[in-house]
Enzyme design. Structure first.
Site, PDB file in Angstrom:
ATOM      1  N   ARG A  35     122.077  12.945  20.360  1.00  0.00           N
ATOM      2  CA  ARG A  35     121.624  11.543  20.489  1.00  0.00           C
ATOM      3  C   ARG A  35     120.338  11.247  19.717  1.00  0.00           C
ATOM      4  O   ARG A  35     119.515  10.423  20.151  1.00  0.00           O
ATOM      5  CB  ARG A  35     121.418  11.145  21.956  1.00  0.00           C
ATOM      6  CG  ARG A  35     122.637  11.136  22.794  1.00  0.00           C
ATOM      7  CD  ARG A  35     123.734  10.208  22.272  1.00  0.00           C
ATOM      8  NE  ARG A  35     124.956  10.501  22.969  1.00  0.00           N
ATOM      9  CZ  ARG A  35     125.803  11.466  22.577  1.00  0.00           C
ATOM     10  NH1 ARG A  35     125.607  12.156  21.474  1.00  0.00           N
ATOM     11  NH2 ARG A  35     126.892  11.701  23.282  1.00  0.00           N
ATOM     12  N   SER A  72     124.859   4.555  28.486  1.00  0.00           N
ATOM     13  CA  SER A  72     124.125   5.558  29.271  1.00  0.00           C
ATOM     14  C   SER A  72     122.632   5.309  29.069  1.00  0.00           C
ATOM     15  O   SER A  72     122.154   5.307  27.935  1.00  0.00           O
ATOM     16  CB  SER A  72     124.460   6.965  28.792  1.00  0.00           C
ATOM     17  OG  SER A  72     125.839   7.186  28.926  1.00  0.00           O
ATOM     18  N   GLU A  85     117.808   6.860  26.662  1.00  0.00           N
ATOM     19  CA  GLU A  85     118.585   6.952  25.416  1.00  0.00           C
ATOM     20  C   GLU A  85     118.347   5.756  24.496  1.00  0.00           C
ATOM     21  O   GLU A  85     118.257   5.933  23.276  1.00  0.00           O
ATOM     22  CB  GLU A  85     120.078   7.080  25.756  1.00  0.00           C
ATOM     23  CG  GLU A  85     120.939   7.260  24.530  1.00  0.00           C
ATOM     24  CD  GLU A  85     122.417   7.356  24.867  1.00  0.00           C
ATOM     25  OE1 GLU A  85     122.812   8.244  25.631  1.00  0.00           O
ATOM     26  OE2 GLU A  85     123.179   6.514  24.346  1.00  0.00           O
TER      27      GLU A  85
HETATM   28  C1  LIG Z   1     128.906  -0.249  27.290  1.00  0.00           C
HETATM   29  C2  LIG Z   1     128.226   0.700  26.339  1.00  0.00           C
HETATM   30  C3  LIG Z   1     128.761   1.971  26.117  1.00  0.00           C
HETATM   31  C4  LIG Z   1     128.144   2.863  25.213  1.00  0.00           C
HETATM   32  N1  LIG Z   1     128.697   4.085  25.008  1.00  0.00           N
HETATM   33  C5  LIG Z   1     128.119   4.952  24.141  1.00  0.00           C
HETATM   34  C6  LIG Z   1     128.709   6.245  23.922  1.00  0.00           C
HETATM   35  O1  LIG Z   1     129.739   6.594  24.486  1.00  0.00           O
HETATM   36  N2  LIG Z   1     128.077   7.084  23.068  1.00  0.00           N
HETATM   37  C7  LIG Z   1     126.936   6.723  22.406  1.00  0.00           C
HETATM   38  O2  LIG Z   1     126.410   7.546  21.633  1.00  0.00           O
HETATM   39  N3  LIG Z   1     126.386   5.504  22.592  1.00  0.00           N
HETATM   40  C8  LIG Z   1     126.943   4.620  23.433  1.00  0.00           C
HETATM   41  N4  LIG Z   1     126.369   3.392  23.638  1.00  0.00           N
HETATM   42  C9  LIG Z   1     125.121   3.029  22.954  1.00  0.00           C
HETATM   43  C10 LIG Z   1     125.342   2.202  21.670  1.00  0.00           C
HETATM   44  O3  LIG Z   1     126.567   1.532  21.703  1.00  0.00           O
HETATM   45  C11 LIG Z   1     125.291   3.077  20.413  1.00  0.00           C
HETATM   46  O4  LIG Z   1     124.066   3.740  20.334  1.00  0.00           O
HETATM   47  C12 LIG Z   1     125.500   2.239  19.146  1.00  0.00           C
HETATM   48  O5  LIG Z   1     125.626   3.089  18.040  1.00  0.00           O
HETATM   49  C13 LIG Z   1     124.357   1.257  18.893  1.00  0.00           C
HETATM   50  O6  LIG Z   1     124.769   0.432  17.821  1.00  0.00           O
HETATM   51  P1  LIG Z   1     124.149  -1.005  17.574  1.00  0.00           P
HETATM   52  O7  LIG Z   1     124.671  -1.491  16.278  1.00  0.00           O
HETATM   53  O8  LIG Z   1     124.419  -1.876  18.751  1.00  0.00           O
HETATM   54  O9  LIG Z   1     122.606  -0.669  17.451  1.00  0.00           O
HETATM   55  P2  LIG Z   1     121.393  -1.598  17.922  1.00  0.00           P
HETATM   56  O10 LIG Z   1     121.334  -1.609  19.408  1.00  0.00           O
HETATM   57  O11 LIG Z   1     121.439  -2.895  17.235  1.00  0.00           O
HETATM   58  O12 LIG Z   1     120.165  -0.734  17.379  1.00  0.00           O
HETATM   59  C14 LIG Z   1     119.870   0.520  17.954  1.00  0.00           C
HETATM   60  C15 LIG Z   1     118.846   1.229  17.058  1.00  0.00           C
HETATM   61  O13 LIG Z   1     119.444   1.519  15.794  1.00  0.00           O
HETATM   62  C16 LIG Z   1     118.721   0.881  14.749  1.00  0.00           C
HETATM   63  N5  LIG Z   1     119.697   0.417  13.760  1.00  0.00           N
HETATM   64  C17 LIG Z   1     120.758  -0.388  13.965  1.00  0.00           C
HETATM   65  N6  LIG Z   1     121.421  -0.571  12.808  1.00  0.00           N
HETATM   66  C18 LIG Z   1     120.757   0.133  11.860  1.00  0.00           C
HETATM   67  C19 LIG Z   1     120.923   0.333  10.461  1.00  0.00           C
HETATM   68  N7  LIG Z   1     121.935  -0.218   9.792  1.00  0.00           N
HETATM   69  N8  LIG Z   1     120.027   1.113   9.810  1.00  0.00           N
HETATM   70  C20 LIG Z   1     118.993   1.699  10.466  1.00  0.00           C
HETATM   71  N9  LIG Z   1     118.780   1.532  11.784  1.00  0.00           N
HETATM   72  C21 LIG Z   1     119.650   0.756  12.474  1.00  0.00           C
HETATM   73  C22 LIG Z   1     117.973  -0.261  15.411  1.00  0.00           C
HETATM   74  O14 LIG Z   1     116.826  -0.614  14.671  1.00  0.00           O
HETATM   75  C23 LIG Z   1     117.629   0.343  16.746  1.00  0.00           C
HETATM   76  O15 LIG Z   1     116.501   1.169  16.613  1.00  0.00           O
HETATM   77  C24 LIG Z   1     126.962   2.473  24.530  1.00  0.00           C
HETATM   78  C25 LIG Z   1     126.432   1.198  24.764  1.00  0.00           C
HETATM   79  C26 LIG Z   1     127.051   0.322  25.652  1.00  0.00           C
HETATM   80  C27 LIG Z   1     126.481  -1.046  25.865  1.00  0.00           C
END
Ligand SMILES: Cc1cc2nc3c(=O)[nH]c(=O)nc-3n(C[C@H](O)[C@H](O)[C@H](O)COP(=O)(O)OP(=O)(O)OC[C@H]3O[C@@H](n4cnc5c(N)ncnc54)[C@H](O)[C@@H]3O)c2cc1C
Length: 401
Positions: free
Chosen positions: A209, A286, A393
Protein backbone atom coordinates in the site's frame (compact mmCIF):
# COMPACT_ATOMS: atom_id res chain seq x y z
CA UNK A 1 -6.83 30.06 5.24
CA UNK A 2 -7.30 32.46 2.37
CA UNK A 3 -10.53 32.51 0.41
CA UNK A 4 -10.06 31.35 -3.20
CA UNK A 5 -10.15 34.76 -4.84
CA UNK A 6 -7.86 36.71 -2.51
CA UNK A 7 -4.50 35.83 -4.04
CA UNK A 8 -3.76 37.62 -7.30
CA UNK A 9 -0.84 35.31 -8.02
CA UNK A 10 -3.09 32.24 -7.99
CA UNK A 11 -5.71 34.02 -10.07
CA UNK A 12 -3.11 34.94 -12.68
CA UNK A 13 -1.90 31.32 -13.04
CA UNK A 14 -5.47 30.04 -13.28
CA UNK A 15 -6.34 32.68 -15.93
CA UNK A 16 -3.35 31.58 -18.03
CA UNK A 17 -4.17 27.90 -17.62
CA UNK A 18 -7.78 28.50 -18.71
CA UNK A 19 -6.37 29.18 -22.20
CA UNK A 20 -4.45 25.88 -22.35
CA UNK A 21 -6.05 23.20 -24.57
CA UNK A 22 -7.58 20.42 -22.44
CA UNK A 23 -7.80 22.51 -19.25
CA UNK A 24 -11.26 23.48 -17.97
CA UNK A 25 -11.66 25.69 -14.91
CA UNK A 26 -14.64 24.47 -12.88
CA UNK A 27 -16.29 27.20 -10.80
CA UNK A 28 -17.38 26.78 -7.17
CA UNK A 29 -15.92 23.31 -6.73
CA UNK A 30 -16.24 21.47 -3.41
CA UNK A 31 -14.26 18.39 -2.51
CA UNK A 32 -17.12 16.80 -0.60
CA UNK A 33 -18.76 16.17 -3.98
CA UNK A 34 -15.52 14.76 -5.43
CA UNK A 35 -14.49 12.31 -2.70
CA UNK A 36 -16.10 8.98 -1.85
CA UNK A 37 -16.01 9.83 1.88
CA UNK A 38 -18.06 12.88 0.89
CA UNK A 39 -16.00 15.29 3.00
CA UNK A 40 -13.74 18.21 2.07
CA UNK A 41 -14.01 21.95 1.64
CA UNK A 42 -13.49 24.51 -1.11
CA UNK A 43 -10.22 24.58 -3.07
CA UNK A 44 -8.98 27.84 -4.60
CA UNK A 45 -9.82 26.35 -7.99
CA UNK A 46 -10.49 23.06 -9.74
CA UNK A 47 -8.88 22.37 -13.10
CA UNK A 48 -10.26 19.43 -15.10
CA UNK A 49 -7.48 18.22 -17.42
CA UNK A 50 -8.59 16.00 -20.28
CA UNK A 51 -5.16 15.26 -21.82
CA UNK A 52 -1.78 14.24 -20.42
CA UNK A 53 -0.30 17.48 -21.79
CA UNK A 54 -2.96 19.51 -20.01
CA UNK A 55 -2.16 17.76 -16.70
CA UNK A 56 1.54 18.46 -17.18
CA UNK A 57 0.96 22.11 -18.12
CA UNK A 58 -1.27 22.69 -15.09
CA UNK A 59 1.01 21.03 -12.54
CA UNK A 60 4.15 22.65 -13.99
CA UNK A 61 2.62 26.15 -13.92
CA UNK A 62 1.26 25.77 -10.39
CA UNK A 63 4.53 24.32 -9.09
CA UNK A 64 6.47 27.15 -10.72
CA UNK A 65 4.22 29.70 -9.00
CA UNK A 66 4.56 27.92 -5.65
CA UNK A 67 0.84 27.15 -5.46
CA UNK A 68 -0.05 24.01 -3.45
CA UNK A 69 -1.56 21.33 -5.71
CA UNK A 70 -3.85 18.39 -5.02
CA UNK A 71 -3.66 15.86 -7.85
CA UNK A 72 -7.10 14.25 -7.92
CA UNK A 73 -8.28 11.00 -9.48
CA UNK A 74 -11.53 9.48 -8.25
CA UNK A 75 -11.21 10.87 -4.71
CA UNK A 76 -11.57 7.40 -3.21
CA UNK A 77 -8.46 7.42 -1.05
CA UNK A 78 -8.63 10.90 0.46
CA UNK A 79 -9.48 12.44 3.82
CA UNK A 80 -9.85 16.16 3.15
CA UNK A 81 -10.36 18.95 5.70
CA UNK A 82 -13.41 21.19 5.50
CA UNK A 83 -13.48 24.95 5.00
CA UNK A 84 -11.39 27.02 2.58
CA UNK A 85 -8.42 25.01 1.33
CA UNK A 86 -5.20 26.70 0.29
CA UNK A 87 -4.68 24.53 -2.80
CA UNK A 88 -5.66 24.10 -6.43
CA UNK A 89 -7.08 20.76 -7.51
CA UNK A 90 -5.75 19.28 -10.74
CA UNK A 91 -8.24 16.59 -11.74
CA UNK A 92 -6.61 14.02 -14.03
CA UNK A 93 -9.16 13.12 -16.72
CA UNK A 94 -7.27 11.68 -19.74
CA UNK A 95 -8.99 8.39 -20.53
CA UNK A 96 -7.57 6.87 -23.72
CA UNK A 97 -6.96 3.08 -23.93
CA UNK A 98 -4.75 1.24 -26.39
CA UNK A 99 -3.80 -2.44 -26.67
CA UNK A 100 -0.80 -3.94 -28.33
CA UNK A 101 0.19 -7.52 -28.82
CA UNK A 102 3.48 -9.24 -28.23
CA UNK A 103 5.81 -10.56 -30.89
CA UNK A 104 7.38 -13.99 -30.62
CA UNK A 105 10.54 -12.60 -29.07
CA UNK A 106 8.46 -10.83 -26.47
CA UNK A 107 9.08 -7.30 -27.79
CA UNK A 108 6.07 -4.98 -27.79
CA UNK A 109 4.59 -4.49 -31.27
CA UNK A 110 3.44 -1.14 -32.69
CA UNK A 111 5.52 1.75 -34.12
CA UNK A 112 5.70 4.54 -31.56
CA UNK A 113 5.11 2.07 -28.74
CA UNK A 114 8.03 -0.01 -29.99
CA UNK A 115 10.34 2.99 -29.89
CA UNK A 116 9.22 4.01 -26.42
CA UNK A 117 9.51 0.47 -25.08
CA UNK A 118 12.94 0.07 -26.56
CA UNK A 119 14.05 3.46 -25.24
CA UNK A 120 12.96 2.54 -21.73
CA UNK A 121 14.52 -0.92 -22.09
CA UNK A 122 11.15 -2.38 -21.27
CA UNK A 123 10.02 -4.92 -23.83
CA UNK A 124 6.74 -6.67 -23.03
CA UNK A 125 7.15 -9.94 -21.16
CA UNK A 126 7.12 -12.88 -23.58
CA UNK A 127 3.68 -13.69 -24.94
CA UNK A 128 1.85 -11.00 -22.97
CA UNK A 129 -0.57 -8.33 -24.18
CA UNK A 130 0.14 -4.77 -23.06
CA UNK A 131 -2.65 -2.29 -22.39
CA UNK A 132 -1.85 1.41 -22.08
CA UNK A 133 -4.45 3.55 -20.30
CA UNK A 134 -4.80 7.23 -19.55
CA UNK A 135 -4.36 8.01 -15.85
CA UNK A 136 -7.84 9.54 -15.65
CA UNK A 137 -9.72 6.45 -16.80
CA UNK A 138 -11.86 4.82 -14.11
CA UNK A 139 -9.90 1.78 -12.94
CA UNK A 140 -12.83 -0.63 -13.00
CA UNK A 141 -13.71 0.43 -16.56
CA UNK A 142 -10.26 -0.73 -17.58
CA UNK A 143 -10.56 -3.99 -15.65
CA UNK A 144 -13.98 -4.70 -17.21
CA UNK A 145 -12.67 -3.93 -20.71
CA UNK A 146 -9.62 -6.21 -20.38
CA UNK A 147 -11.76 -9.07 -19.08
CA UNK A 148 -14.42 -8.54 -21.78
CA UNK A 149 -11.68 -8.80 -24.41
CA UNK A 150 -10.62 -12.12 -22.92
CA UNK A 151 -7.40 -10.97 -21.25
CA UNK A 152 -6.37 -12.04 -17.75
CA UNK A 153 -4.38 -10.23 -15.06
CA UNK A 154 -6.53 -7.48 -13.55
CA UNK A 155 -9.61 -9.53 -12.53
CA UNK A 156 -8.82 -9.83 -8.79
CA UNK A 157 -8.62 -6.03 -8.63
CA UNK A 158 -12.21 -5.69 -9.90
CA UNK A 159 -14.49 -3.18 -8.19
CA UNK A 160 -11.74 -1.00 -6.70
CA UNK A 161 -12.89 2.61 -7.13
CA UNK A 162 -10.73 5.43 -8.44
CA UNK A 163 -8.54 6.04 -11.44
CA UNK A 164 -5.90 4.10 -13.36
CA UNK A 165 -3.28 6.73 -12.49
CA UNK A 166 -3.71 6.25 -8.75
CA UNK A 167 -3.20 2.48 -8.82
CA UNK A 168 0.62 2.64 -8.62
CA UNK A 169 0.43 5.38 -5.96
CA UNK A 170 -0.43 2.91 -3.22
CA UNK A 171 0.20 -0.26 -5.20
CA UNK A 172 -3.48 -1.11 -4.96
CA UNK A 173 -4.23 -4.64 -4.02
CA UNK A 174 -7.07 -6.97 -3.19
CA UNK A 175 -7.77 -10.68 -2.95
CA UNK A 176 -4.10 -11.63 -3.03
CA UNK A 177 -3.06 -9.52 -6.05
CA UNK A 178 -1.27 -6.16 -6.21
CA UNK A 179 -0.84 -3.99 -9.32
CA UNK A 180 2.93 -4.48 -8.92
CA UNK A 181 2.43 -8.00 -10.34
CA UNK A 182 1.01 -6.78 -13.65
CA UNK A 183 2.53 -3.32 -13.98
CA UNK A 184 4.60 -2.90 -17.15
CA UNK A 185 5.58 0.79 -17.17
CA UNK A 186 4.40 4.16 -15.91
CA UNK A 187 4.56 7.48 -17.73
CA UNK A 188 4.99 10.24 -15.22
CA UNK A 189 5.73 13.94 -15.10
CA UNK A 190 8.59 14.27 -12.62
CA UNK A 191 7.76 17.43 -10.68
CA UNK A 192 11.32 17.86 -9.45
CA UNK A 193 13.13 17.54 -12.80
CA UNK A 194 10.28 18.68 -15.07
CA UNK A 195 10.75 15.58 -17.26
CA UNK A 196 7.86 13.63 -18.83
CA UNK A 197 9.14 10.04 -19.11
CA UNK A 198 8.31 6.33 -19.02
CA UNK A 199 9.72 4.54 -15.99
CA UNK A 200 9.94 0.86 -15.08
CA UNK A 201 8.12 -0.42 -11.97
CA UNK A 202 11.48 -0.56 -10.17
CA UNK A 203 11.54 3.25 -10.07
CA UNK A 204 8.31 3.35 -8.09
CA UNK A 205 9.41 1.72 -4.83
CA UNK A 206 6.23 -0.35 -4.74
CA UNK A 207 5.49 -2.03 -1.42
CA UNK A 208 2.44 -2.90 0.67
CA UNK A 209 0.00 0.00 0.00
CA UNK A 210 2.76 2.47 -0.76
CA UNK A 211 5.26 3.77 -3.33
CA UNK A 212 7.53 6.77 -3.86
CA UNK A 213 4.41 8.61 -5.05
CA UNK A 214 2.29 8.22 -1.92
CA UNK A 215 2.16 11.29 0.32
CA UNK A 216 4.81 13.03 -1.81
CA UNK A 217 4.84 15.59 -4.62
CA UNK A 218 7.39 13.56 -6.57
CA UNK A 219 5.47 13.04 -9.83
CA UNK A 220 2.11 12.93 -11.55
CA UNK A 221 1.16 9.71 -13.29
CA UNK A 222 0.03 10.41 -16.87
CA UNK A 223 -0.39 6.94 -18.35
CA UNK A 224 0.06 3.37 -17.15
CA UNK A 225 0.80 0.12 -18.98
CA UNK A 226 -0.14 -3.32 -17.65
CA UNK A 227 0.81 -6.70 -19.09
CA UNK A 228 -1.94 -9.23 -19.51
CA UNK A 229 -2.45 -12.90 -20.33
CA UNK A 230 -3.92 -13.17 -23.86
CA UNK A 231 -5.33 -16.62 -23.00
CA UNK A 232 -7.67 -15.05 -20.44
CA UNK A 233 -6.27 -16.86 -17.42
CA UNK A 234 -6.42 -15.10 -14.07
CA UNK A 235 -3.43 -14.31 -11.91
CA UNK A 236 -2.83 -17.20 -9.47
CA UNK A 237 -5.64 -17.20 -6.90
CA UNK A 238 -3.86 -16.85 -3.56
CA UNK A 239 -6.61 -15.55 -1.32
CA UNK A 240 -8.21 -18.46 0.54
CA UNK A 241 -11.75 -17.01 0.63
CA UNK A 242 -11.68 -16.36 -3.12
CA UNK A 243 -10.14 -19.75 -3.90
CA UNK A 244 -12.85 -21.43 -1.82
CA UNK A 245 -15.63 -19.53 -3.60
CA UNK A 246 -14.11 -20.36 -7.00
CA UNK A 247 -13.53 -24.00 -6.07
CA UNK A 248 -9.81 -23.89 -6.96
CA UNK A 249 -6.72 -24.73 -4.97
CA UNK A 250 -4.79 -21.68 -3.68
CA UNK A 251 -2.17 -20.78 -6.31
CA UNK A 252 -4.22 -22.11 -9.26
CA UNK A 253 -5.38 -19.90 -12.12
CA UNK A 254 -8.93 -19.74 -13.37
CA UNK A 255 -10.95 -17.97 -16.08
CA UNK A 256 -10.55 -14.21 -15.61
CA UNK A 257 -14.23 -13.46 -16.27
CA UNK A 258 -15.36 -15.91 -13.59
CA UNK A 259 -12.83 -14.54 -11.10
CA UNK A 260 -14.03 -10.98 -11.79
CA UNK A 261 -17.70 -11.83 -11.12
CA UNK A 262 -16.79 -13.71 -7.94
CA UNK A 263 -14.59 -10.88 -6.66
CA UNK A 264 -17.36 -8.34 -7.32
CA UNK A 265 -19.84 -10.51 -5.44
CA UNK A 266 -17.49 -10.85 -2.44
CA UNK A 267 -16.72 -7.12 -2.46
CA UNK A 268 -20.40 -6.12 -2.62
CA UNK A 269 -21.07 -8.27 0.45
CA UNK A 270 -18.46 -6.22 2.32
CA UNK A 271 -19.67 -2.81 1.07
CA UNK A 272 -16.49 -2.44 -0.96
CA UNK A 273 -18.10 -1.56 -4.30
CA UNK A 274 -19.30 2.05 -4.53
CA UNK A 275 -23.08 2.32 -4.47
CA UNK A 276 -24.98 5.61 -4.11
CA UNK A 277 -27.80 3.72 -2.41
CA UNK A 278 -25.59 1.98 0.16
CA UNK A 279 -24.17 4.24 2.88
CA UNK A 280 -21.78 1.45 3.89
CA UNK A 281 -19.84 2.27 0.73
CA UNK A 282 -19.52 6.00 1.46
CA UNK A 283 -15.99 5.53 2.66
CA UNK A 284 -12.35 5.56 1.60
CA UNK A 285 -12.25 1.76 1.57
CA UNK A 286 -10.06 0.18 4.23
CA UNK A 287 -9.25 3.03 6.58
CA UNK A 288 -6.22 1.38 8.20
CA UNK A 289 -3.54 -0.81 6.66
CA UNK A 290 -2.93 -4.22 8.19
CA UNK A 291 -0.25 -3.60 10.82
CA UNK A 292 3.10 -5.31 10.36
CA UNK A 293 4.92 -6.07 13.62
CA UNK A 294 8.29 -7.60 14.37
CA UNK A 295 8.24 -11.38 14.85
CA UNK A 296 9.63 -10.85 18.35
CA UNK A 297 6.55 -8.77 19.26
CA UNK A 298 4.01 -11.41 18.27
CA UNK A 299 4.00 -13.29 21.64
CA UNK A 300 3.31 -10.01 23.49
CA UNK A 301 0.37 -9.18 21.23
CA UNK A 302 -1.02 -12.70 21.58
CA UNK A 303 -0.77 -12.49 25.36
CA UNK A 304 -2.58 -9.11 25.36
CA UNK A 305 -5.32 -10.76 23.27
CA UNK A 306 -5.39 -13.71 25.69
CA UNK A 307 -5.69 -11.37 28.71
CA UNK A 308 -8.63 -9.62 27.15
CA UNK A 309 -10.42 -12.34 25.21
CA UNK A 310 -9.02 -15.69 26.34
CA UNK A 311 -6.43 -18.10 24.97
CA UNK A 312 -8.80 -19.45 22.33
CA UNK A 313 -9.06 -16.06 20.60
CA UNK A 314 -5.33 -15.48 21.02
CA UNK A 315 -4.58 -18.73 19.20
CA UNK A 316 -7.01 -17.83 16.42
CA UNK A 317 -5.65 -14.31 15.84
CA UNK A 318 -4.71 -14.05 12.14
CA UNK A 319 -0.95 -13.51 11.71
CA UNK A 320 0.89 -13.83 8.40
CA UNK A 321 4.68 -13.96 8.53
CA UNK A 322 6.43 -12.15 5.65
CA UNK A 323 9.78 -10.70 4.68
CA UNK A 324 9.24 -7.51 6.73
CA UNK A 325 7.64 -9.00 9.82
CA UNK A 326 4.27 -10.44 10.75
CA UNK A 327 1.16 -8.94 9.19
CA UNK A 328 -1.90 -8.82 11.47
CA UNK A 329 -5.50 -8.17 10.46
CA UNK A 330 -6.54 -4.59 11.25
CA UNK A 331 -10.23 -5.51 10.92
CA UNK A 332 -9.89 -8.40 13.40
CA UNK A 333 -8.09 -6.22 15.95
CA UNK A 334 -10.60 -3.37 15.58
CA UNK A 335 -13.55 -5.68 16.16
CA UNK A 336 -11.88 -7.44 19.12
CA UNK A 337 -10.97 -4.06 20.68
CA UNK A 338 -14.69 -3.34 20.98
CA UNK A 339 -15.46 -1.54 17.74
CA UNK A 340 -18.00 -3.77 16.08
CA UNK A 341 -19.71 -3.32 12.74
CA UNK A 342 -21.81 -0.13 12.75
CA UNK A 343 -19.96 1.37 15.77
CA UNK A 344 -20.88 3.63 17.54
CA UNK A 345 -24.60 3.65 16.66
CA UNK A 346 -27.18 3.89 13.92
CA UNK A 347 -27.67 7.61 14.64
CA UNK A 348 -23.96 8.53 14.39
CA UNK A 349 -22.97 10.80 11.51
CA UNK A 350 -19.71 8.88 11.05
CA UNK A 351 -19.66 5.19 11.91
CA UNK A 352 -17.98 1.96 10.98
CA UNK A 353 -19.59 0.19 8.04
CA UNK A 354 -22.24 -2.31 9.10
CA UNK A 355 -20.59 -4.79 6.73
CA UNK A 356 -16.88 -4.34 7.48
CA UNK A 357 -15.14 -2.90 10.55
CA UNK A 358 -12.22 -1.61 8.50
CA UNK A 359 -14.30 0.98 6.62
CA UNK A 360 -15.15 4.31 8.29
CA UNK A 361 -18.25 5.69 6.65
CA UNK A 362 -19.99 9.04 6.36
CA UNK A 363 -23.73 8.49 6.68
CA UNK A 364 -24.35 11.66 4.67
CA UNK A 365 -23.88 14.61 7.02
CA UNK A 366 -20.56 13.89 8.73
CA UNK A 367 -17.81 16.52 8.58
CA UNK A 368 -14.11 15.81 8.32
CA UNK A 369 -13.90 16.40 12.09
CA UNK A 370 -16.51 13.68 12.74
CA UNK A 371 -14.59 11.16 10.62
CA UNK A 372 -11.25 12.08 12.17
CA UNK A 373 -12.66 11.80 15.72
CA UNK A 374 -13.91 8.28 14.97
CA UNK A 375 -10.58 7.32 13.36
CA UNK A 376 -8.68 8.50 16.44
CA UNK A 377 -11.01 6.65 18.78
CA UNK A 378 -10.51 3.39 16.87
CA UNK A 379 -6.74 3.81 16.55
CA UNK A 380 -6.34 4.66 20.25
CA UNK A 381 -8.67 1.85 21.32
CA UNK A 382 -6.67 -0.78 19.43
CA UNK A 383 -3.41 0.54 20.86
CA UNK A 384 -4.82 0.47 24.38
CA UNK A 385 -6.28 -3.02 23.99
CA UNK A 386 -3.42 -4.81 22.24
CA UNK A 387 -0.45 -2.42 22.03
CA UNK A 388 -0.65 -2.40 18.22
CA UNK A 389 -0.39 0.83 16.20
CA UNK A 390 -2.77 1.22 13.27
CA UNK A 391 -1.76 3.48 10.39
CA UNK A 392 -4.31 5.10 8.09
CA UNK A 393 -4.33 3.99 4.46
CA UNK A 394 -5.82 7.12 2.80
CA UNK A 395 -3.94 10.31 1.99
CA UNK A 396 -4.71 13.23 4.32
CA UNK A 397 -5.18 16.73 2.93
CA UNK A 398 -5.21 19.72 5.28
CA UNK A 399 -5.74 17.49 8.31
CA UNK A 400 -4.16 14.59 10.15
CA UNK A 401 -5.15 11.79 12.47
C1 LIG B 1 -15.32 1.35 -1.39
C2 LIG B 1 -13.82 1.41 -1.55
C3 LIG B 1 -13.09 0.23 -1.70
C4 LIG B 1 -11.69 0.27 -1.87
N1 LIG B 1 -11.01 -0.89 -2.03
C5 LIG B 1 -9.66 -0.87 -2.20
C6 LIG B 1 -8.94 -2.10 -2.38
O1 LIG B 1 -9.51 -3.19 -2.39
N2 LIG B 1 -7.60 -2.03 -2.51
C7 LIG B 1 -6.93 -0.83 -2.52
O2 LIG B 1 -5.70 -0.84 -2.66
N3 LIG B 1 -7.60 0.33 -2.38
C8 LIG B 1 -8.94 0.34 -2.22
N4 LIG B 1 -9.61 1.52 -2.05
C9 LIG B 1 -8.88 2.80 -2.02
C10 LIG B 1 -8.87 3.53 -3.38
O3 LIG B 1 -9.94 3.14 -4.18
C11 LIG B 1 -7.56 3.28 -4.14
O4 LIG B 1 -6.47 3.69 -3.38
C12 LIG B 1 -7.56 4.03 -5.48
O5 LIG B 1 -6.44 3.64 -6.23
C13 LIG B 1 -7.54 5.55 -5.31
O6 LIG B 1 -7.73 6.09 -6.60
P1 LIG B 1 -8.28 7.56 -6.82
O7 LIG B 1 -8.17 7.86 -8.27
O8 LIG B 1 -9.65 7.68 -6.24
O9 LIG B 1 -7.23 8.42 -6.01
P2 LIG B 1 -7.53 9.77 -5.20
O10 LIG B 1 -8.31 9.45 -3.98
O11 LIG B 1 -8.08 10.80 -6.10
O12 LIG B 1 -6.05 10.16 -4.76
C14 LIG B 1 -5.35 9.36 -3.83
C15 LIG B 1 -3.88 9.81 -3.82
O13 LIG B 1 -3.29 9.51 -5.09
C16 LIG B 1 -2.82 10.71 -5.70
N5 LIG B 1 -3.08 10.60 -7.14
C17 LIG B 1 -4.26 10.37 -7.74
N6 LIG B 1 -4.08 10.33 -9.08
C18 LIG B 1 -2.77 10.54 -9.31
C19 LIG B 1 -1.96 10.64 -10.47
N7 LIG B 1 -2.47 10.49 -11.69
N8 LIG B 1 -0.63 10.89 -10.32
C20 LIG B 1 -0.08 11.03 -9.09
N9 LIG B 1 -0.80 10.96 -7.95
C21 LIG B 1 -2.13 10.72 -8.06
C22 LIG B 1 -3.59 11.84 -5.05
O14 LIG B 1 -2.88 13.05 -5.11
C23 LIG B 1 -3.73 11.33 -3.64
O15 LIG B 1 -2.54 11.57 -2.93
C24 LIG B 1 -11.01 1.52 -1.88
C25 LIG B 1 -11.76 2.70 -1.72
C26 LIG B 1 -13.14 2.65 -1.56
C27 LIG B 1 -13.91 3.92 -1.42
Amino acid sequence: MLPPSSDRRVDAVIRDLADVAGVAVVPDARLDSLTTLRIGGRPRALLECSTADAVTAAVAALDAAGVPVLVLGGGSNLVVAGGDLDLVVVAVRNREVEYRGATDDGAAAGGEADDAAAAAGEAAPHGRIVVRAGAGLAWDELVADTVARGYGGLECLSGIPGSVGATPVQNVGAYGVEVAQVLHRVRWFDRHTGVDEWVAPGALGLAYRTSVLKNTDRAVVLEVEFHLDPAGRSEPVRYAELAGRLGVEPGERTEAAVARETVLELRRGKGMVLDDDDEDTWSAGSFFTNPVIGEEDLPTVRSRVADRLGVGQAAQMPAFPGANGVKLSAGWLIERAGFGKGYPSSSSLARLSTKHTLALTNRGRATADDVIALAREVRDGVREAFGVDLHPEPVWVGCSI
